[in-house]
Design an enzyme around this catalytic site. Sequence first.
Site, PDB file in Angstrom:
ATOM      1  N   HIS A   1       7.705 -52.984   3.078  1.00 34.67           N
ATOM      2  CA  HIS A   1       8.405 -51.690   3.141  1.00 34.67           C
ATOM      3  C   HIS A   1       9.091 -51.555   4.502  1.00 34.67           C
ATOM      4  O   HIS A   1       8.906 -52.405   5.379  1.00 34.67           O
ATOM      5  CB  HIS A   1       7.452 -50.523   2.891  1.00 34.67           C
TER       6      HIS A   1
ATOM      7  N   ASP B   1       6.652 -50.694  11.936  1.00 32.41           N
ATOM      8  CA  ASP B   1       5.534 -51.603  12.181  1.00 32.41           C
ATOM      9  C   ASP B   1       5.482 -52.742  11.164  1.00 32.41           C
ATOM     10  O   ASP B   1       4.575 -53.576  11.189  1.00 32.41           O
ATOM     11  CB  ASP B   1       4.189 -50.851  12.221  1.00 32.41           C
TER      12      ASP B   1
ATOM     13  N   HIS C   1       3.990 -44.979  -1.045  1.00 33.12           N
ATOM     14  CA  HIS C   1       3.723 -44.883   0.396  1.00 33.12           C
ATOM     15  C   HIS C   1       4.633 -43.780   0.925  1.00 33.12           C
ATOM     16  O   HIS C   1       5.329 -43.116   0.160  1.00 33.12           O
ATOM     17  CB  HIS C   1       3.980 -46.243   1.052  1.00 33.12           C
TER      18      HIS C   1
ATOM     19  N   ASP D   1       1.102 -51.222   2.729  1.00 35.69           N
ATOM     20  CA  ASP D   1       0.617 -49.856   2.967  1.00 35.69           C
ATOM     21  C   ASP D   1       0.747 -49.095   1.648  1.00 35.69           C
ATOM     22  O   ASP D   1       1.818 -49.108   1.032  1.00 35.69           O
ATOM     23  CB  ASP D   1       1.466 -49.154   4.030  1.00 35.69           C
TER      24      ASP D   1
ATOM     25  N   ASP E   1      -4.974 -52.337   2.673  1.00 28.79           N
ATOM     26  CA  ASP E   1      -4.694 -51.378   3.746  1.00 28.79           C
ATOM     27  C   ASP E   1      -5.955 -50.582   4.124  1.00 28.79           C
ATOM     28  O   ASP E   1      -6.580 -49.960   3.274  1.00 28.79           O
ATOM     29  CB  ASP E   1      -3.587 -50.443   3.227  1.00 28.79           C
TER      30      ASP E   1
ATOM     31  N   HIS F   1       1.963 -31.870   6.165  1.00 28.13           N
ATOM     32  CA  HIS F   1       2.021 -33.337   6.177  1.00 28.13           C
ATOM     33  C   HIS F   1       0.917 -33.893   5.294  1.00 28.13           C
ATOM     34  O   HIS F   1      -0.193 -33.348   5.254  1.00 28.13           O
ATOM     35  CB  HIS F   1       1.842 -33.867   7.610  1.00 28.13           C
TER      36      HIS F   1
ATOM     37  N   SER G   1      -0.712 -37.912   4.317  1.00 21.94           N
ATOM     38  CA  SER G   1      -0.667 -39.306   4.743  1.00 21.94           C
ATOM     39  C   SER G   1      -0.042 -40.174   3.661  1.00 21.94           C
ATOM     40  O   SER G   1      -0.068 -39.845   2.476  1.00 21.94           O
ATOM     41  CB  SER G   1      -2.084 -39.782   5.052  1.00 21.94           C
ATOM     42  N   GLY G   2       0.469 -41.308   4.093  1.00 19.65           N
ATOM     43  CA  GLY G   2       0.979 -42.301   3.150  1.00 19.65           C
ATOM     44  C   GLY G   2      -0.043 -43.383   2.859  1.00 19.65           C
ATOM     45  O   GLY G   2       0.277 -44.375   2.192  1.00 19.65           O
ATOM     46  N   HIS G   3      -1.256 -43.216   3.371  1.00 26.86           N
ATOM     47  CA  HIS G   3      -2.276 -44.263   3.236  1.00 26.86           C
ATOM     48  C   HIS G   3      -3.440 -43.794   2.369  1.00 26.86           C
ATOM     49  O   HIS G   3      -3.817 -42.621   2.380  1.00 26.86           O
ATOM     50  CB  HIS G   3      -2.802 -44.675   4.618  1.00 26.86           C
TER      51      HIS G   3
ATOM     52  N   ASP H   1      11.202 -55.535  27.230  1.00 31.06           N
ATOM     53  CA  ASP H   1      11.615 -54.588  28.271  1.00 31.06           C
ATOM     54  C   ASP H   1      13.120 -54.725  28.440  1.00 31.06           C
ATOM     55  O   ASP H   1      13.592 -55.725  28.990  1.00 31.06           O
ATOM     56  CB  ASP H   1      10.885 -54.908  29.574  1.00 31.06           C
TER      57      ASP H   1
END
Length: 555
Positions: A72, A76, A141, A163, A195, A364, A366-368, A443
């Site tokens: 997805h 991350d 998700h 996820d 997950d 809100h 969660s997507g988990h 950096d």
Amino acid sequence: MPKKQKLKIIPLGGLNEIGKNMTVFEYGDDIFVVDCGIAFPDDDMPGIDLVIPDTSYLEKNIERVRGVVITHGHEDHIGALPFFLKKVNVPVYATKLTIGLIETKLKEHNILSSAKLNRVKPGDSIKIGRSFMVEFIHSNHSIAGSVALAIKTPVGTVVHTGDFKIDSTPIDGEMIDLTRLGELGREGVLLLMSDSTNVERAGYTMSERSVGSTFDEIFKNCEKRIIVATFASNVHRVQQIINTAAKYGRKVAVSGRSMENIIEVAILLGYMTIPEKTLISIDDINRYNDNQLVIVTTGSQGEAMSALFRMAYSDHRKVELTRNDLIIVSASPIPGNEKTISRVINELFKQGTEVIYESLAEVHVSGHACQEELKLMLALTKPKYFMPVHGEYRHLHRHSQLGTLMGVEEKNVFIMENGRVLELDEKGAKMTTTVPSGKLLVDGLGVGDVGNIVLRDRKHLSNDGLIVCVVSISADNGEIVAGPDIISRGFVYVREAEELMEEARQVTKEALDACVLKGATDWNALKLAMKNTLSDYMYEKTKRSPMILPVIMEV
């Protein structure tokens, strides 16, 4: 008949941490990768922009790497792709929205033209090399286009959940394909990789649709201007905000580059539909009354320089907060971001605005998956072996306990770590060797050029400051011509510590004179004397240890 080899599974990121998810699957001459994500820097990484996985193992085996499969479009899971593809340019497979977000990212890095991007859809199967067949399974998700994977290998089927959550009333109407997961369980699953993010939460994760009901209640009788901060990637959340705004006759403006980019991609690919004349430019908000406006913005994690951050600190060029603003923070803190978000919420209250956040209302979800959903995944797939993924050690540990509770033998549950190799065949599974893994720090334009020593120096500078000691030495006879002069940065304010600095100059000069008397005119010896003397003196007088930088000039 050729002898069967072992399937190797090697996590390069995503275990014992939140972020930089990346897993290697290897069989014989074939290697492919699942996900390629970033992590955000910790507080002890001053100046660092991003953290990406160390991919040296893949670079060393570049001729065997057949592709990258993405579950997805969250950062991350896709954020490190530009850095990886610059070194290992292999085909990338992902769903339509995920490919759209990857294209935007690769365009910023000027490598889109050379990338090999392939769109897939749930239900598709692709062959990778001679050893792997990867099937894409529709999942739920907090971003559209999420998939789980069934990876068919010569030694058995591996299910990688990506996820996920089990949402029975998703916004797009497409529930996670539990039927296919059950079929795979009946056919036989060798290994489940699942997950672990929400394993500490009992019960079920609430449906994304429940947030829409909360928005409806808030918008219904509100006469204020409404500003909603959420994850830019949560297309369904943004869609619900826009739908609710349109229902109550409000115009919607978007603030934040990532939010603008993702909405543009989502509309283009058909993942979002905007009611006619609802979307307006952020430049036009002053043409409307407060009760006619909704602003959707980035910054739900309190990120410095995000749109919400700039609003909170009165630094936004287009939006000036007033007492007639209602701000909804529609996100929960990513672990480690709690203080940052609290600071921004405090600043918003100081501006006189009304703020609603997760602990005050259900703005809100969660997507988990929570515990009951994780158990259902284990029950459906009935794996022989189980490997919890995507979480810190405590998450992996708790999830492993769920696995044994659901019937997986304890010896068949593997709590892995990044770089460790899990080998599987018909005879069994075991953890074996390790491969190079770790963090590469980004950096600016530098990738990997900031290491532990540079970070240590940055922390030293930020904690204790810097003293530069400059002395001029004659090129003819090695005698001290001028100095030592002492410059302080971040240690003490020199004008208020003239006596301290004068004494420091004096003791340093005495140390240098002693060196010259002994005939020690080697520059290294002189620098060491300056450094040690100043360091000892400053610690004795202040109990602080600034970084000492001795400079010798030849005249």
